[in-house]
Design an enzyme around this catalytic site. Structure first.
Site, short mmCIF file in Angstrom:
data_model
loop_
_atom_site.label_atom_id
_atom_site.label_comp_id
_atom_site.label_asym_id
_atom_site.label_seq_id
_atom_site.Cartn_x
_atom_site.Cartn_y
_atom_site.Cartn_z
N ARG A 41 0.83 -1.22 0.00
CA ARG A 41 0.00 0.00 0.00
C ARG A 41 0.86 1.27 0.00
NH1 ARG A 41 -5.30 -1.99 1.36
NH2 ARG A 41 -6.12 0.01 0.76
N ARG A 45 -3.41 6.10 0.11
CA ARG A 45 -4.02 6.98 1.12
C ARG A 45 -3.08 7.77 2.02
NH1 ARG A 45 -5.99 1.34 3.98
NH2 ARG A 45 -3.86 0.68 4.41
N ARG A 54 -6.70 11.57 -6.87
CA ARG A 54 -7.96 10.82 -6.79
C ARG A 54 -9.18 11.70 -6.61
NH1 ARG A 54 -9.24 6.13 -4.44
NH2 ARG A 54 -11.33 6.91 -4.75
N ASP A 90 -6.98 -3.00 -7.35
CA ASP A 90 -7.55 -3.58 -6.14
C ASP A 90 -7.86 -5.04 -6.40
OD1 ASP A 90 -8.67 -2.76 -3.33
OD2 ASP A 90 -10.14 -4.13 -4.19
N TYR A 165 -15.10 -11.89 0.72
CA TYR A 165 -15.87 -10.70 0.30
C TYR A 165 -17.14 -11.11 -0.44
CZ TYR A 165 -12.24 -7.41 1.68
OH TYR A 165 -11.37 -6.65 2.43
O1 CP3 Z 1 -6.39 2.70 0.55
C1 CP3 Z 1 -5.78 3.23 -0.38
O2 CP3 Z 1 -4.57 3.22 -0.53
C2 CP3 Z 1 -6.63 3.95 -1.39
C3 CP3 Z 1 -7.05 3.16 -2.55
C4 CP3 Z 1 -7.78 1.90 -2.21
C5 CP3 Z 1 -7.25 0.60 -2.43
N1 CP3 Z 1 -8.21 -0.30 -2.08
C6 CP3 Z 1 -5.93 0.35 -2.97
C7 CP3 Z 1 -5.36 -1.00 -2.93
C8 CP3 Z 1 -9.05 1.76 -1.68
C9 CP3 Z 1 -10.01 2.84 -1.24
C10 CP3 Z 1 -9.31 0.36 -1.62
C11 CP3 Z 1 -10.57 -0.27 -1.19
C12 CP3 Z 1 -10.35 -1.49 -0.44
N2 CP3 Z 1 -10.27 -2.75 -0.98
C13 CP3 Z 1 -10.07 -1.58 0.92
C14 CP3 Z 1 -9.92 -0.40 1.83
C15 CP3 Z 1 -11.15 0.05 2.50
C16 CP3 Z 1 -10.84 1.35 3.21
O3 CP3 Z 1 -11.41 2.35 2.83
O4 CP3 Z 1 -9.98 1.32 4.10
C17 CP3 Z 1 -9.86 -2.94 1.21
C18 CP3 Z 1 -9.53 -3.52 2.54
C19 CP3 Z 1 -9.99 -3.65 -0.01
C20 CP3 Z 1 -9.74 -5.07 -0.26
C21 CP3 Z 1 -8.29 -5.25 -0.49
N3 CP3 Z 1 -7.58 -4.59 -1.48
C22 CP3 Z 1 -7.40 -6.13 0.17
C23 CP3 Z 1 -7.77 -7.05 1.32
C24 CP3 Z 1 -6.15 -5.98 -0.44
C25 CP3 Z 1 -4.91 -6.74 -0.16
C26 CP3 Z 1 -3.94 -5.92 0.59
C27 CP3 Z 1 -4.28 -5.66 2.01
O5 CP3 Z 1 -4.32 -4.48 2.39
O6 CP3 Z 1 -4.49 -6.63 2.76
C28 CP3 Z 1 -6.28 -4.99 -1.46
C29 CP3 Z 1 -5.19 -4.61 -2.34
C30 CP3 Z 1 -5.01 -3.16 -2.65
N4 CP3 Z 1 -5.90 -2.18 -2.48
C31 CP3 Z 1 -3.86 -2.61 -3.25
C32 CP3 Z 1 -4.07 -1.26 -3.42
C33 CP3 Z 1 -3.16 -0.21 -4.01
C34 CP3 Z 1 -2.65 -3.39 -3.73
C35 CP3 Z 1 -1.65 -3.75 -2.80
C36 CP3 Z 1 -0.62 -2.71 -2.44
O7 CP3 Z 1 -0.60 -1.58 -2.92
O8 CP3 Z 1 0.23 -3.10 -1.64
#
Ligand code: CP3
Length: 358
Positions: A41, A45, A54, A90, A165
């Site tokens: 990540r 954010r 964004r 994502d 999910y």
């Molecule tokens: O949070 C941010 O950095 C903003 C962009 C964003 C991502 N996912 C980027 C992401 C947002 C708003 C999401 C939505 C989302 N999807 C969430 C966050 C909810 C919130 O508002 O806090 C979640 C938990 C998901 C599901 C998800 N996405 C999981 C479980 C994972 C695996 C990684 C982890 O955190 O356990 C993702 C991967 C993900 N989401 C990546 C990115 C850029 C890729 C991994 C990385 O950058 O390392």
């Protein structure tokens, strides 16, 4: 380059330049001049430039807009000088691409309109074709030009995490309904996992074939499962994904949270690198994972909220314990927390490079 602008190493062969990068060498357990570092990540954010990029754009729209994907993926590379970029996307993107009605709700996460609870629901999960995600191929190819010598990591969600999910309909604390299906209707469970595994494999192949130098499977929530259940209900599916990537020659990373008790059985799934969360020291993790693997991790992301002196001491300890592993990629034990000061990550990147220089 060959006609059509496709690099000659395209289609299943690794770019020879990037195959020799410090990050890829560490994944392969080859000698490196310093320990490579990137952060889960890292794009997102915690960065003010990300929040600006964004503004007014929904998450899933951003993921399907190559100019934005390139810009956001590049932001931490420019700011920190990390040894790898992670593709901005994502884990639910491939599900959306095959027509699952889902959305990402700000501050909540993925929300599925019609949760999957039966056979008819599972049947909706058709195979993913590269043509379903043209913006992914386009973004990866555009990124290769921007990145120069920095390797790109592609990723996908692990089948347990995606199943959770889809079955729960959104984020879940205990994964009750998911486990209810797993224990109560193993046949349906395996059918669902088969379909998710095939989608995941196809999605990772798209990224690697477009030029990603490595891939990571994020089975973030699989730590909810006991080792014997992992073996029965998850391992066959993750093993198939990793085996299906073998011909591409890119390092395969396997990560989950709360997986201390699973590290041994995860080590059997076929990845080249096992990601470790912050709960198990890397020297202990090396014993649990077994020989022939590199490790990735594992500074507690919350340590970055403490004063720099604490970060430095803890990071040095991670490096020290990581020396026991056959290869070490420095990372956090999970994603960067939103309140993290980017300057701490900049300093940490420099520290990892300097303190590990050989
Ligand atoms: O949070 C941010 O950095 C903003 C962009 C964003 C991502 N996912 C980027 C992401 C947002 C708003 C999401 C939505 C989302 N999807 C969430 C966050 C909810 C919130 O508002 O806090 C979640 C938990 C998901 C599901 C998800 N996405 C999981 C479980 C994972 C695996 C990684 C982890 O955190 O356990 C993702 C991967 C993900 N989401 C990546 C990115 C850029 C890729 C991994 C990385 O950058 O390392």
């Amino acid at each position: 380059m060959v006609p059509g602008g496709v690099p000659a190493w395209h289609a299943g062969r690794v770019n020879p330049q990037l195959a020799d990068s410090v990050f890829v060498r560490a994944c392969r357990r080859e000698p490196v001049p310093h320990t490579p570092v990137w952060y889960m990540r890292q794009a997102g954010r915690s960065l003010p430039e990300y929040r600006r990029a964004r503004e007014g754009v929904e998450m899933l729209t951003a993921c399907a807009t190559p100019d934005l994907v390139v810009e956001i993926t590049m932001q931490p590379v420019r700011r920190y000088g990390v040894d790898a970029a992670i593709f901005f996307s994502d884990i639910v993107v491939p599900l959306k691409a095959i027509g699952v009605d889902l959305d990402i709700k700000p501050g909540v996460g993925p929300v599925v309109a019609t949760p999957i609870r039966d056979r008819a629901g599972a049947a909706v999960l058709r195979p993913l074709e590269p043509g379903d995600v043209p913006y992914v191929t386009e973004s990866v190819e555009a990124l290769l030009k921007e990145l120069g010598g920095t390797p790109l990591i592609g990723f996908a969600g692990g089948p347990f995490t995606l199943a959770s999910y889809l079955i729960e309909g959104g984020p879940s604390k205990n994964h009750d309904r998911t486990k209810a299906m797993m224990y109560g209707d193993p046949e349906l469970w395996h059918e669902l996992m088969d379909r998710l595994g095939a989608i995941t494999l196809a999605f990772l192949r798209v990224q690697a074939e477009a030029g990603a130098s490595a891939v990571q499977l994020f089975d973030s929530w699989v730590g909810a499962v006991a080792p014997q259940d992992y073996r029965t209900y998850v391992l066959p599916h993750t093993a198939k994904i990793f085996a299906g990537l073998a011909d591409l020659g890119v390092p395969r990373i396997h990560f989950g949270v709360g997986t201390g008790e699973l590290l041994g059985v995860m080590g059997e799934a076929g990845a080249d690198v096992v990601g470790v969360d912050w709960r198990v020291p890397l020297d202990e993790a090396a014993l649990r994972v077994g020989a022939g693997k590199a490790l990735q991790g594992n500074l507690d992301p919350a340590v970055l909220l403490a004063p720099w002196e604490v970060v430095e001491e803890r990071a040095r300890e991670v490096l020290e314990r990581g020396r026991v592993a056959e290869g070490h990629v420095f990372n956090l034990g999970h994603g960067v927390l939103p309140s993290t000061d980017p300057d701490q990550l900049a300093r940490l990147t420099d520290l990892v490079h300097e303190a590990s220089a050989r």
